[in-house]
Design a protein around this motif. Structure first.
Motif, PDB file in Angstrom:
ATOM      1  N   PHE A  81      20.568  36.099  34.678  1.00  0.00           N
ATOM      2  CA  PHE A  81      21.288  36.517  35.886  1.00  0.00           C
ATOM      3  C   PHE A  81      22.800  36.452  35.675  1.00  0.00           C
ATOM      4  O   PHE A  81      23.552  37.225  36.277  1.00  0.00           O
ATOM      5  N   ALA A  82      23.275  35.548  34.820  1.00  0.00           N
ATOM      6  CA  ALA A  82      24.710  35.436  34.570  1.00  0.00           C
ATOM      7  C   ALA A  82      25.270  36.697  33.930  1.00  0.00           C
ATOM      8  O   ALA A  82      26.483  36.955  34.017  1.00  0.00           O
ATOM      9  N   LYS A  83      24.426  37.514  33.302  1.00  0.00           N
ATOM     10  CA  LYS A  83      24.897  38.734  32.649  1.00  0.00           C
ATOM     11  C   LYS A  83      24.934  39.928  33.600  1.00  0.00           C
ATOM     12  O   LYS A  83      25.428  40.996  33.228  1.00  0.00           O
ATOM     13  N   PRO A  89      44.190  38.619  25.222  1.00  0.00           N
ATOM     14  CA  PRO A  89      43.147  39.630  25.001  1.00  0.00           C
ATOM     15  C   PRO A  89      42.949  40.439  26.274  1.00  0.00           C
ATOM     16  O   PRO A  89      43.026  39.897  27.379  1.00  0.00           O
ATOM     17  N   VAL A  90      42.691  41.725  26.116  1.00  0.00           N
ATOM     18  CA  VAL A  90      42.562  42.588  27.291  1.00  0.00           C
ATOM     19  C   VAL A  90      41.161  43.148  27.461  1.00  0.00           C
ATOM     20  O   VAL A  90      40.921  43.925  28.390  1.00  0.00           O
ATOM     21  N   GLN A  91      40.222  42.774  26.606  1.00  0.00           N
ATOM     22  CA  GLN A  91      38.837  43.168  26.801  1.00  0.00           C
ATOM     23  C   GLN A  91      37.943  42.206  26.041  1.00  0.00           C
ATOM     24  O   GLN A  91      38.399  41.436  25.196  1.00  0.00           O
ATOM     25  N   GLY A  92      36.667  42.248  26.390  1.00  0.00           N
ATOM     26  CA  GLY A  92      35.718  41.367  25.741  1.00  0.00           C
ATOM     27  C   GLY A  92      35.418  40.130  26.563  1.00  0.00           C
ATOM     28  O   GLY A  92      35.989  39.888  27.632  1.00  0.00           O
ATOM     29  N   GLU A  93      34.506  39.317  26.055  1.00  0.00           N
ATOM     30  CA  GLU A  93      34.069  38.112  26.738  1.00  0.00           C
ATOM     31  C   GLU A  93      35.231  37.131  26.901  1.00  0.00           C
ATOM     32  O   GLU A  93      35.934  36.806  25.949  1.00  0.00           O
ATOM     33  N   GLY A  94      35.437  36.672  28.122  1.00  0.00           N
ATOM     34  CA  GLY A  94      36.466  35.669  28.406  1.00  0.00           C
ATOM     35  C   GLY A  94      37.870  36.225  28.530  1.00  0.00           C
ATOM     36  O   GLY A  94      38.818  35.452  28.737  1.00  0.00           O
ATOM     37  N   ALA A  95      38.057  37.549  28.439  1.00  0.00           N
ATOM     38  CA  ALA A  95      39.410  38.111  28.522  1.00  0.00           C
ATOM     39  C   ALA A  95      40.018  37.871  29.903  1.00  0.00           C
ATOM     40  O   ALA A  95      41.199  37.524  30.026  1.00  0.00           O
ATOM     41  N   ALA A  96      39.227  38.069  30.963  1.00  0.00           N
ATOM     42  CA  ALA A  96      39.757  37.880  32.314  1.00  0.00           C
ATOM     43  C   ALA A  96      40.227  36.444  32.526  1.00  0.00           C
ATOM     44  O   ALA A  96      41.283  36.205  33.129  1.00  0.00           O
ATOM     45  N   GLY A 119      44.195  52.868  28.097  1.00  0.00           N
ATOM     46  CA  GLY A 119      42.983  53.401  28.704  1.00  0.00           C
ATOM     47  C   GLY A 119      41.726  52.994  27.960  1.00  0.00           C
ATOM     48  O   GLY A 119      41.758  52.415  26.874  1.00  0.00           O
ATOM     49  N   GLY A 120      40.590  53.307  28.557  1.00  0.00           N
ATOM     50  CA  GLY A 120      39.297  52.982  27.978  1.00  0.00           C
ATOM     51  C   GLY A 120      38.189  53.238  28.980  1.00  0.00           C
ATOM     52  O   GLY A 120      38.418  53.705  30.100  1.00  0.00           O
ATOM     53  N   SER A 121      36.985  52.898  28.576  1.00  0.00           N
ATOM     54  CA  SER A 121      35.842  53.058  29.474  1.00  0.00           C
ATOM     55  C   SER A 121      35.855  51.976  30.547  1.00  0.00           C
ATOM     56  O   SER A 121      36.663  51.036  30.495  1.00  0.00           O
ATOM     57  N   LEU A 122      34.950  52.116  31.503  1.00  0.00           N
ATOM     58  CA  LEU A 122      34.855  51.110  32.560  1.00  0.00           C
ATOM     59  C   LEU A 122      34.526  49.745  31.974  1.00  0.00           C
ATOM     60  O   LEU A 122      35.032  48.723  32.443  1.00  0.00           O
ATOM     61  N   GLU A 123      33.701  49.742  30.931  1.00  0.00           N
ATOM     62  CA  GLU A 123      33.367  48.472  30.276  1.00  0.00           C
ATOM     63  C   GLU A 123      34.599  47.872  29.610  1.00  0.00           C
ATOM     64  O   GLU A 123      34.820  46.657  29.652  1.00  0.00           O
ATOM     65  N   ASP A 124      35.424  48.733  28.977  1.00  0.00           N
ATOM     66  CA  ASP A 124      36.630  48.222  28.310  1.00  0.00           C
ATOM     67  C   ASP A 124      37.625  47.636  29.308  1.00  0.00           C
ATOM     68  O   ASP A 124      38.313  46.654  29.017  1.00  0.00           O
ATOM     69  N   ASN A 183      38.740  43.834  36.425  1.00  0.00           N
ATOM     70  CA  ASN A 183      37.960  43.901  37.661  1.00  0.00           C
ATOM     71  C   ASN A 183      37.315  42.568  38.004  1.00  0.00           C
ATOM     72  O   ASN A 183      36.592  42.476  38.992  1.00  0.00           O
ATOM     73  N   GLU A 184      37.602  41.529  37.219  1.00  0.00           N
ATOM     74  CA  GLU A 184      36.991  40.219  37.465  1.00  0.00           C
ATOM     75  C   GLU A 184      37.725  39.509  38.610  1.00  0.00           C
ATOM     76  O   GLU A 184      38.952  39.618  38.765  1.00  0.00           O
ATOM     77  N   GLU A 185      36.946  38.759  39.389  1.00  0.00           N
ATOM     78  CA  GLU A 185      37.510  38.073  40.550  1.00  0.00           C
ATOM     79  C   GLU A 185      38.513  37.002  40.149  1.00  0.00           C
ATOM     80  O   GLU A 185      39.521  36.798  40.837  1.00  0.00           O
ATOM     81  N   ILE A 186      38.273  36.325  39.034  1.00  0.00           N
ATOM     82  CA  ILE A 186      39.176  35.239  38.633  1.00  0.00           C
ATOM     83  C   ILE A 186      40.573  35.771  38.361  1.00  0.00           C
ATOM     84  O   ILE A 186      41.581  35.144  38.704  1.00  0.00           O
ATOM     85  N   LEU A 187      40.670  36.991  37.779  1.00  0.00           N
ATOM     86  CA  LEU A 187      41.981  37.586  37.531  1.00  0.00           C
ATOM     87  C   LEU A 187      42.608  38.066  38.841  1.00  0.00           C
ATOM     88  O   LEU A 187      43.819  37.923  39.053  1.00  0.00           O
TER      89      LEU A 187
END
Length: 478
Positions: free
Chosen positions: A95-97, A203-210, A238-243, A248-252
């Motif tokens: 569920f965390a994913k 870092p601007v993308q990937g796990e833990g970037a936010a 620019g990049g994809s929505l995933e990038d 879009n993370e709440e913490i940021l």
């Protein structure tokens, strides 16, 4: 005989203790013993049949219902359609994913496997991944996040801080390896080369970037007493929505909202919109446009200064010309042609007023002398020394009569006071004390004792004698 899934199987004959025997081993004329299974054995048989007959992984579509999240993070719910309901379980690690927020009524695609839960004897669909049907998981998560944060006021214009018109120090938070850094720096220096830039690599993308970008924003705010940054630019190319998902993370979003330094969000291309863009104090559609938003254009500033200089010079010249005309008008007036004329006119007025005042004063003095002379003559006619002698004799006679009357009145008052004093002495109850009598009273209450019933054994008595002498005693016998 068919198995659980309709496959033909040979019919075994139950043997003792659940063992299978060939039909040939049956004894004619005798009923074979029954095969008996425990509940656990049946659940195990079903579990084995499911494992052997179903694919290892299934993707199921349906609507979520009865959605529940356990305190440990595990999710229990059902997927349903018009024909049935499938119990589902999703462990906390899976569920965390999930990027979006599952809710009742939401149609989803769920991937996992079917297995039996032996304690309750039911099969369940164990989901490993899930995404919304009809729209991407990230897009749905984005829409849900926008709706929730907007309801909490994170996008309110009233909270956004104004950007300084002429910033002196600007901080940049982006990747040191991306082209966005160079685009931001170039656009700023092209427009306003006098500004100082401070770079903070993240870092601007990937796990833990936010989390790392949010931590960097908080760190810069903590140290801004020393850094003295006027504006902070957070962005990437620019990049994809995933990038772009880190933005879009709440913490940021909450780190941007809590920042005391105004923040410009410069993420992706013009068509890209992130949560960071909505929360930030200002948005640049691209990293290159960040410089346009952050600093003024030196050419425009110089042009405005030149226009202001021309306007100021024209205004000064106009004021000088107008002042010169007014000065010429004043110098041409009668006052400046004969400046002593007003003074001399005032002097003449003073002379005229001084002469009038002198004559008035002399008239008043003559009138006063005449009045004094008349009053003196009246006093002489009255002969005051004779009048004073008569009044002195009258006052002496009045004083003698007054003293005699006062002496007589004092004598009469003294006689009356003596008579009143004798009467009071006769009425004084303590007067009899001088003839050998006494007064006995209770010490505590101060009441006079008239009979033996007024006292009790042990009471303390006070006896008053003549001359205010007191004797204290105690009642021992009645």
């Amino acid at each position: 005989m068919n198995d659980l899934f309709g496959n033909q199987k040979p019919t075994p004959s139950p043997g003792p203790r659940g063992s299978e025997v060939s039909p040939k081993a049956e004894t004619p004329g005798k009923r074979p013993p029954r095969q008996v299974y425990t509940v656990s054995q049946v659940n195990t048989l079903i579990k084995t049949a499911l494992e052997n007959s179903l694919p290892g992984r299934l993707t199921v579509t349906g609507q979520i219902s009865d959605w529940k999240v356990h305190t440990k993070g595990h999710c229990y719910f059902s997927l349903k359609d018009q024909g049935g309901v499938l119990p589902c379980v999703m462990w906390a690690s899976s569920f965390a994913k999930v990027k979006f927020k599952p809710e009742n009524g939401l149609a989803v695609f769920a991937t996992g496997y079917v297995d039996v839960y032996p304690p309750q004897g039911k099969y369940q669909f164990y989901i490993e991944s899930m995404e919304p049907a009809g729209v991407g998981a990230l897009q749905l998560a984005f829409e849900q996040m926008v709706k929730r944060l907007a309801a909490q006021g994170l996008f309110d214009e009233a909270h956004k801080r104004p950007l300084p018109k002429f910033p002196e120090r600007i901080g940049i938070l982006t990747s040191e390896s991306g082209a966005a850094l160079q685009d931001i720096v170039k656009s700023i220096f092209d427009r306003w080369p006098c500004v100082r830039l401070c770079f903070y690599p993240v870092p601007v993308q990937g796990e833990g970037a936010a989390e790392k970008i949010a931590s960097a924003i908080k760190d810069v705010n903590r140290r801004n007493d020393r850094l003295k940054l006027d504006v902070l630019i957070v962005g990437r190319g620019g990049g994809s929505l995933e990038d772009l998902w880190a933005f879009n993370e709440e913490i940021l979003a909450r780190a941007i909202y809590d920042s005391k330094i105004p923040i410009i969000s410069a993420v992706g291309h013009e068509v890209d919109t992130t949560i960071a863009d909505l929360v930030a104090d200002a948005r640049a559609s691209t990293p290159t446009k960040a410089g346009v938003v952050a600093v003024p254009d030196k050419r425009e500033v110089l042009e405005k200064l030149a226009v202001m200089e021309r306007r100021l010079a024209g205004d000064i010249n106009s004021r000088l010309a107008l002042g010169g005309e007014r000065l010429e008008t004043i110098c041409a007036s009668a006052v400046f042609r004969n400046p002593l004329l007003p003074v001399r006119n005032r002097q003449q007025q003073l002379d005229e007023m001084g002469g009038g005042i002198g004559e008035s004063f002399r008239d008043m003095l003559s009138l006063a002398k005449d009045r004094v002379r008349e009053m003196y003559e009246q006093v002489v006619k009255i002969e005051p020394h004779r009048l004073l002698g008569r009044k002195t004799v009258e006052v002496s006679e009045l004083r003698s009569r007054t003293n005699a009357a006062i002496s007589a009145l004092i004598s009469r008052v003294k006689i009356r006071l003596a008579e009143q004093d004798n009467r009071l002495a006769g009425l004084n109850p303590k007067a009899v004390l001088r003839r050998g009598y006494s007064i006995t009273m209770l010490k505590e209450k101060g009441t006079v004792i008239r009979t033996t019933t007024d006292v009790q054994l042990g009471d303390t008595l006070v006896t008053e004698l003549a001359g205010e002498n007191l004797i204290e005693s105690r009642v021992t016998k009645k």
